[in-house]
Structure formats: structure tokens, C-alpha cells
Design a protein around this motif. Structure first.
Motif, PDB file in Angstrom:
ATOM      1  N   GLY A  55     -45.349  63.998  80.739  1.00 14.67           N
ATOM      2  CA  GLY A  55     -44.219  63.206  81.194  1.00 14.67           C
ATOM      3  C   GLY A  55     -43.293  62.973  80.021  1.00 14.67           C
ATOM      4  O   GLY A  55     -43.660  63.199  78.868  1.00 14.67           O
ATOM      5  N   GLY A  56     -42.099  62.532  80.310  1.00 15.25           N
ATOM      6  CA  GLY A  56     -41.165  62.263  79.236  1.00 15.25           C
ATOM      7  C   GLY A  56     -39.932  61.546  79.729  1.00 15.25           C
ATOM      8  O   GLY A  56     -39.679  61.452  80.928  1.00 15.25           O
ATOM      9  N   PHE A  57     -39.190  61.041  78.766  1.00 15.39           N
ATOM     10  CA  PHE A  57     -37.955  60.341  79.072  1.00 15.39           C
ATOM     11  C   PHE A  57     -36.861  61.358  79.368  1.00 15.39           C
ATOM     12  O   PHE A  57     -36.782  62.405  78.737  1.00 15.39           O
ATOM     13  N   THR A  58     -36.033  61.038  80.346  1.00 15.57           N
ATOM     14  CA  THR A  58     -34.875  61.856  80.668  1.00 15.57           C
ATOM     15  C   THR A  58     -33.628  61.005  80.493  1.00 15.57           C
ATOM     16  O   THR A  58     -33.664  59.780  80.662  1.00 15.57           O
ATOM     17  N   ILE A  59     -32.542  61.667  80.142  1.00 13.26           N
ATOM     18  CA  ILE A  59     -31.284  60.970  79.887  1.00 13.26           C
ATOM     19  C   ILE A  59     -30.186  61.598  80.722  1.00 13.26           C
ATOM     20  O   ILE A  59     -30.029  62.821  80.736  1.00 13.26           O
ATOM     21  N   HIS A  60     -29.439  60.752  81.420  1.00 12.21           N
ATOM     22  CA  HIS A  60     -28.230  61.184  82.115  1.00 12.21           C
ATOM     23  C   HIS A  60     -27.071  60.421  81.489  1.00 12.21           C
ATOM     24  O   HIS A  60     -27.067  59.189  81.471  1.00 12.21           O
ATOM     25  N   ASN A  61     -26.108  61.157  80.963  1.00  8.63           N
ATOM     26  CA  ASN A  61     -24.973  60.541  80.285  1.00  8.63           C
ATOM     27  C   ASN A  61     -23.687  60.965  80.992  1.00  8.63           C
ATOM     28  O   ASN A  61     -23.284  62.125  80.911  1.00  8.63           O
ATOM     29  N   PRO A  62     -23.008  60.030  81.673  1.00  9.15           N
ATOM     30  CA  PRO A  62     -21.782  60.386  82.382  1.00  9.15           C
ATOM     31  C   PRO A  62     -20.633  60.745  81.439  1.00  9.15           C
ATOM     32  O   PRO A  62     -19.638  61.317  81.881  1.00  9.15           O
ATOM     33  N   ASN A  63     -20.766  60.446  80.148  1.00  8.73           N
ATOM     34  CA  ASN A  63     -19.732  60.776  79.170  1.00  8.73           C
ATOM     35  C   ASN A  63     -19.835  62.219  78.684  1.00  8.73           C
ATOM     36  O   ASN A  63     -18.911  62.729  78.074  1.00  8.73           O
ATOM     37  N   ALA A  64     -20.970  62.850  78.929  1.00 13.00           N
ATOM     38  CA  ALA A  64     -21.197  64.206  78.439  1.00 13.00           C
ATOM     39  C   ALA A  64     -20.494  65.223  79.329  1.00 13.00           C
ATOM     40  O   ALA A  64     -20.681  65.244  80.541  1.00 13.00           O
ATOM     41  N   SER A  65     -19.692  66.075  78.710  1.00 12.07           N
ATOM     42  CA  SER A  65     -19.053  67.155  79.464  1.00 12.07           C
ATOM     43  C   SER A  65     -19.873  68.435  79.343  1.00 12.07           C
ATOM     44  O   SER A  65     -19.772  69.314  80.194  1.00 12.07           O
ATOM     45  N   VAL A  66     -20.682  68.543  78.283  1.00 11.56           N
ATOM     46  CA  VAL A  66     -21.566  69.687  78.056  1.00 11.56           C
ATOM     47  C   VAL A  66     -22.887  69.145  77.528  1.00 11.56           C
ATOM     48  O   VAL A  66     -22.890  68.259  76.670  1.00 11.56           O
ATOM     49  N   THR A  67     -23.991  69.655  78.042  1.00 13.36           N
ATOM     50  CA  THR A  67     -25.304  69.303  77.511  1.00 13.36           C
ATOM     51  C   THR A  67     -26.068  70.586  77.228  1.00 13.36           C
ATOM     52  O   THR A  67     -25.801  71.630  77.824  1.00 13.36           O
TER      53      THR A  67
END
Length: 119
Positions: free
Chosen positions: A86-98
Motif C-alpha cells: 500500500g502507499g500514499f497517493t497524491i492528487h494535485n489540481p495545480n499540476a498540469s503535468v505529472t
């Protein structure tokens, strides 16, 4: 505003309880680098400065540098179980590219400093 899911908060609280340093909190930040330009920084700390913004999220003390808050405003942190890991996931609405691994990003306004090293 930063959001941490109940599941992620539970894992973080357990990890914090295992620390033997009083008054530890979750520090979130951004560093230059990573394959997309900026990398996320997430760890425990016990030192606040005047350059920090403090938040209470799901009963966790979360601290972010004033310089980094523009990159992290609206950030969502979750914890996902996947088979035996398992692990942490990040969603960033400021990111245009990941990047493919999700640990680095860039915004429409700033490209950061991409490194040549893959994730």
C-alpha cells in the motif's frame, strides 16, 4: 486547503505515534527536481518557523512553507492498498503535468527544474 482521506490520516497518525519525538507533525513541501520539474516532500518534523502555514486536517497538524502553499493548495492525499502493499497517493489540481510514478509535477505557470533521472 489540503485534504487527507480518513484512511491516509489513520496511517499517518499511527506512524506519528511510533516517533519518539514529542510535538511532531506532518510537513508537506515541494522541491525542485524530479522528472517533471517539482517533487513532493512529505515527512515528519518538529520545527516550525515564521515562514510556515499551519493547518489541522483530519486531526493531524499539517505544516507547509508559505513558499510552497501555492503549489499544494487543493492537494488531496489518500492511502491505497494494492495486494500485499500500500502507499500514499497524491492528487494535485495545480499540476498540469505529472510523471508516471506520481512523485513529481509541473504547473501551467512554472516548469520547475526537471532532472534527467527517471522516477
Amino acid at each position: 486547503m489540503i485534504t487527507i482521506s480518513e484512511t491516509a490520516a489513520g496511517h499517518l497518525k499511527t506512524m506519528l505515534a511510533e516517533q519518539e519525538v514529542p510535538n511532531m507533525f506532518l510537513r508537506l513541501g515541494v522541491t525542485a527536481g524530479g522528472c517533471s520539474g517539482f517533487s513532493y516532500a512529505m515527512g515528519f518534523d518538529d520545527n516550525e518557523t515564521e515562514q510556515d502555514v499551519y493547518m489541522d486536517v483530519e486531526g493531524l497538524k499539517v505544516v507547509v512553507s508559505k513558499d510552497d502553499i501555492r503549489y499544494l493548495n487543493g492537494l488531496e492525499i489518500d492511502f491505497e492498498e494494492s495486494g500485499m502493499t500500500g502507499g500514499f497517493t497524491i492528487h494535485n489540481p495545480n499540476a498540469s503535468v505529472t510523471c508516471g510514478c506520481g512523485s513529481s509535477f509541473r504547473t501551467k505557470e512554472e516548469a520547475g527544474n526537471p532532472s534527467a533521472e527517471p522516477c
